[in-house]
Design a protein around this motif. Structure first.
Motif, PDB file in Angstrom:
ATOM      1  N   GLU A 179       1.259  -1.367   0.204  1.00  0.00           N
ATOM      2  CA  GLU A 179      -0.027  -0.398  -0.396  1.00  0.00           C
ATOM      3  C   GLU A 179       0.547   1.026   0.387  1.00  0.00           C
ATOM      4  O   GLU A 179       0.363   2.330  -0.761  1.00  0.00           O
ATOM      5  CB  GLU A 179      -0.959   0.221   1.266  1.00  0.00           C
ATOM      6  CG  GLU A 179      -1.801   0.599   1.031  1.00  0.00           C
ATOM      7  CD  GLU A 179      -2.889   1.486   2.396  1.00  0.00           C
ATOM      8  OE1 GLU A 179      -3.577   1.905   2.731  1.00  0.00           O
ATOM      9  OE2 GLU A 179      -3.097  -0.008   2.794  1.00  0.00           O
ATOM     10  N   ALA A 180       2.649   1.129   0.908  1.00  0.00           N
ATOM     11  CA  ALA A 180       3.313   2.463   0.783  1.00  0.00           C
ATOM     12  C   ALA A 180       4.153   2.738  -1.113  1.00  0.00           C
ATOM     13  O   ALA A 180       4.156   3.786  -0.821  1.00  0.00           O
ATOM     14  CB  ALA A 180       4.086   2.040   1.699  1.00  0.00           C
ATOM     15  N   LEU A 181       3.712   1.537  -1.797  1.00  0.00           N
ATOM     16  CA  LEU A 181       4.739   1.464  -2.764  1.00  0.00           C
ATOM     17  C   LEU A 181       4.219   2.418  -3.618  1.00  0.00           C
ATOM     18  O   LEU A 181       5.231   3.386  -4.432  1.00  0.00           O
ATOM     19  CB  LEU A 181       4.805   0.607  -3.370  1.00  0.00           C
ATOM     20  CG  LEU A 181       5.450  -0.732  -2.636  1.00  0.00           C
ATOM     21  CD1 LEU A 181       5.144  -2.359  -3.819  1.00  0.00           C
ATOM     22  CD2 LEU A 181       6.730  -0.598  -3.068  1.00  0.00           C
ATOM     23  N   PRO A 182       2.799   3.103  -3.905  1.00  0.00           N
ATOM     24  CA  PRO A 182       2.512   4.365  -4.640  1.00  0.00           C
ATOM     25  C   PRO A 182       2.764   5.507  -4.385  1.00  0.00           C
ATOM     26  O   PRO A 182       3.309   6.390  -5.142  1.00  0.00           O
ATOM     27  CB  PRO A 182       0.905   4.131  -4.546  1.00  0.00           C
ATOM     28  CG  PRO A 182       0.720   2.756  -3.841  1.00  0.00           C
ATOM     29  CD  PRO A 182       1.902   2.287  -3.692  1.00  0.00           C
ATOM     30  N   GLY A 183       2.860   5.549  -3.287  1.00  0.00           N
ATOM     31  CA  GLY A 183       3.877   6.949  -2.360  1.00  0.00           C
ATOM     32  C   GLY A 183       5.506   6.999  -3.228  1.00  0.00           C
ATOM     33  O   GLY A 183       5.721   7.992  -2.649  1.00  0.00           O
ATOM     34  N   GLN A 184       5.390   5.967  -2.371  1.00  0.00           N
ATOM     35  CA  GLN A 184       7.356   5.996  -2.511  1.00  0.00           C
ATOM     36  C   GLN A 184       7.712   6.224  -4.291  1.00  0.00           C
ATOM     37  O   GLN A 184       8.892   6.651  -4.574  1.00  0.00           O
ATOM     38  CB  GLN A 184       7.915   4.761  -2.433  1.00  0.00           C
ATOM     39  CG  GLN A 184       7.846   4.693  -1.012  1.00  0.00           C
ATOM     40  CD  GLN A 184       7.922   3.189   0.081  1.00  0.00           C
ATOM     41  OE1 GLN A 184       9.199   2.409  -1.324  1.00  0.00           O
ATOM     42  NE2 GLN A 184       8.143   2.706   1.027  1.00  0.00           N
ATOM     43  N   LEU A 185       6.670   5.567  -4.574  1.00  0.00           N
ATOM     44  CA  LEU A 185       7.050   5.802  -6.639  1.00  0.00           C
ATOM     45  C   LEU A 185       6.229   6.635  -7.185  1.00  0.00           C
ATOM     46  O   LEU A 185       6.434   7.151  -8.266  1.00  0.00           O
ATOM     47  CB  LEU A 185       6.471   4.850  -7.319  1.00  0.00           C
ATOM     48  CG  LEU A 185       6.771   3.269  -7.050  1.00  0.00           C
ATOM     49  CD1 LEU A 185       5.820   1.856  -7.712  1.00  0.00           C
ATOM     50  CD2 LEU A 185       7.975   2.871  -7.940  1.00  0.00           C
ATOM     51  N   ALA A 186       5.639   7.687  -6.570  1.00  0.00           N
ATOM     52  CA  ALA A 186       5.195   9.187  -7.010  1.00  0.00           C
ATOM     53  C   ALA A 186       6.659   9.967  -7.413  1.00  0.00           C
ATOM     54  O   ALA A 186       6.532  10.088  -8.869  1.00  0.00           O
ATOM     55  CB  ALA A 186       4.547   9.627  -6.010  1.00  0.00           C
ATOM     56  N   PRO A 187       7.271   9.811  -6.459  1.00  0.00           N
ATOM     57  CA  PRO A 187       9.003  11.051  -7.336  1.00  0.00           C
ATOM     58  C   PRO A 187       8.591  10.487  -8.529  1.00  0.00           C
ATOM     59  O   PRO A 187       9.801  11.240  -9.654  1.00  0.00           O
ATOM     60  CB  PRO A 187       9.495  11.180  -6.272  1.00  0.00           C
ATOM     61  CG  PRO A 187       8.792  10.629  -4.794  1.00  0.00           C
ATOM     62  CD  PRO A 187       7.853  10.038  -5.462  1.00  0.00           C
ATOM     63  N   THR A 188       9.029   8.912  -8.959  1.00  0.00           N
ATOM     64  CA  THR A 188       9.608   8.484  -9.961  1.00  0.00           C
ATOM     65  C   THR A 188       8.995   8.604 -11.215  1.00  0.00           C
ATOM     66  O   THR A 188       9.682   8.837 -12.545  1.00  0.00           O
ATOM     67  CB  THR A 188       9.680   7.023  -9.705  1.00  0.00           C
ATOM     68  OG1 THR A 188      11.448   7.183  -8.376  1.00  0.00           O
ATOM     69  CG2 THR A 188      10.871   6.491 -10.922  1.00  0.00           C
ATOM     70  N   LEU A 189       7.356   8.249 -10.972  1.00  0.00           N
ATOM     71  CA  LEU A 189       6.935   8.699 -12.186  1.00  0.00           C
ATOM     72  C   LEU A 189       6.938  10.136 -12.053  1.00  0.00           C
ATOM     73  O   LEU A 189       6.215  10.368 -13.092  1.00  0.00           O
ATOM     74  CB  LEU A 189       5.304   8.220 -11.513  1.00  0.00           C
ATOM     75  CG  LEU A 189       5.549   6.302 -10.742  1.00  0.00           C
ATOM     76  CD1 LEU A 189       3.671   5.840 -10.084  1.00  0.00           C
ATOM     77  CD2 LEU A 189       5.326   5.891 -11.813  1.00  0.00           C
ATOM     78  N   GLU A 190       6.928  11.232 -11.386  1.00  0.00           N
ATOM     79  CA  GLU A 190       6.648  12.436 -12.063  1.00  0.00           C
ATOM     80  C   GLU A 190       8.024  12.998 -12.534  1.00  0.00           C
ATOM     81  O   GLU A 190       7.815  13.288 -13.461  1.00  0.00           O
ATOM     82  CB  GLU A 190       6.736  13.932 -11.014  1.00  0.00           C
ATOM     83  CG  GLU A 190       5.983  13.334  -9.569  1.00  0.00           C
ATOM     84  CD  GLU A 190       5.879  14.058  -8.592  1.00  0.00           C
ATOM     85  OE1 GLU A 190       6.869  14.425  -8.188  1.00  0.00           O
ATOM     86  OE2 GLU A 190       4.533  14.671  -7.496  1.00  0.00           O
TER      87      GLU A 190
END
Length: 305
Positions: free
Chosen positions: A186-197
């Motif tokens: 569940e915490a992965l999306p928040g960690q991947l947000a900078p990479t996705l940006e």
């Protein structure tokens, strides 16, 4: 006394009339049709089957069960005698099963044919033909029910072993780890947000790099085409290399022999100069003669010989 005699006669007459009515009914209802005898020999149980039970061929009444008994020749085998209408199409592929009427539990013989061998079977009182009795639906359900009960018992034992206290603790620990993994996922999306940006910028940079590579490829193609054209620098370099090779061969043939002669002359000149340095008077008196050897005039042996 006379009244008693009349009463006895009346009673006997009534009894005789009832017996006559019963016998007449039996005679009128008796089956006068000729029947063909058949026999079933089986080791299967025949619960609910009684003499005079109905014999049916695909649902139609075609006869009766005349007798049920044990086979005196084969212990444990049951013999069922049937009386069947002569127009019943009994063939070599005809078989029998037991059917049951509603909830009464009374059985009847059900004849059927699988069509594998349509040859008719001849039967008579002297040579009674036998029909195969196959397990009925109730027998199949009973066997399968027993197998299901055995499997259920085995499953219950395994579940009991699976749910012992030690395994329960292991299962709870597994559920806990699964819950922790779910929280981490569940915490992965928040960690991947900078990479996705940053992905759009990376994609743009990759597109620019691909464009530069395309331009470099086109330039390389142009250069390769220029190098392959007539009179290109590669061809001129090859011609110059050929000229150098010819010059080297000529140098080897013409110059190297002169070099060898010059070296010999220089060695002679060096020896001459060395002699002049050692005996300058040799210019006026000439060089010293060669000393006489053994046996020649003027030879002097060295001292001590």
């Amino acid at each position: 006394m006379e009244n008693k005699s009349h009463a006895m006669i009346a009673g006997l007459f009534t009894i005789a009339m009832l017996a006559a009515v019963i016998l007449g009914a039996i005679w009128l209802n008796r089956d006068r049709e000729v029947r063909v005898p058949y026999q079933i020999a089986t080791r299967l149980s025949v619960p609910g089957l009684n003499p005079q039970a109905t014999v049916r061929y695909r649902g139609l009444d075609v006869g009766r069960v005349s007798r049920i008994g044990f086979d005196p020749q084969v212990p444990g085998q049951v013999l069922i005698d049937l009386s069947v209408r002569p127009d019943t199409p009994v063939t070599r592929s005809t078989f029998a099963t037991l059917g049951y009427q509603g909830v009464t539990g009374l059985a009847y013989v059900q004849l059927d044919d699988d069509g594998s061998d349509p040859a008719r079977v001849e039967s008579s009182a002297a040579h009674v033909a036998r029909i195969e009795l196959r397990p009925s639906l109730l027998d199949s359900l009973q066997k399968r029910g027993l197998a299901i009960l055995l499997q259920t018992e085995e499953l219950t034992k395994r579940m009991s072993v699976l749910l012992n206290p030690e395994n329960q603790q292991t299962i709870l620990s597994t559920f806990t780890r699964v819950g922790n993994a779910a929280v981490a996922i569940e915490a992965l999306p928040g960690q991947l947000a900078p990479t996705l940006e940053a992905m759009p910028a990376l994609i743009s940079e990759a597109q620019r790099s691909l464009a530069a590579l395309g331009k470099l490829s086109r330039t390389a193609d142009t250069l390769a085409a220029g190098l392959q054209a007539p009179g290109n620098p590669v061809a001129r370099i090859g011609a110059a290399a050929d000229d150098v090779s010819v010059l080297a061969n000529r140098f080897e043939r013409e110059v190297l022999p002169l070099t060898s002669d010059i070296r010999g002359s220089l060695r002679v000149l060096n020896r001459t100069l060395n002699s002049l340095n050692e005996r300058p008077q040799s210019i006026l008196f000439g060089g010293a003669g060669v000393p006489p050897g053994p046996g020649e005039a003027g030879f002097i042996a060295p001292p001590g010989n």
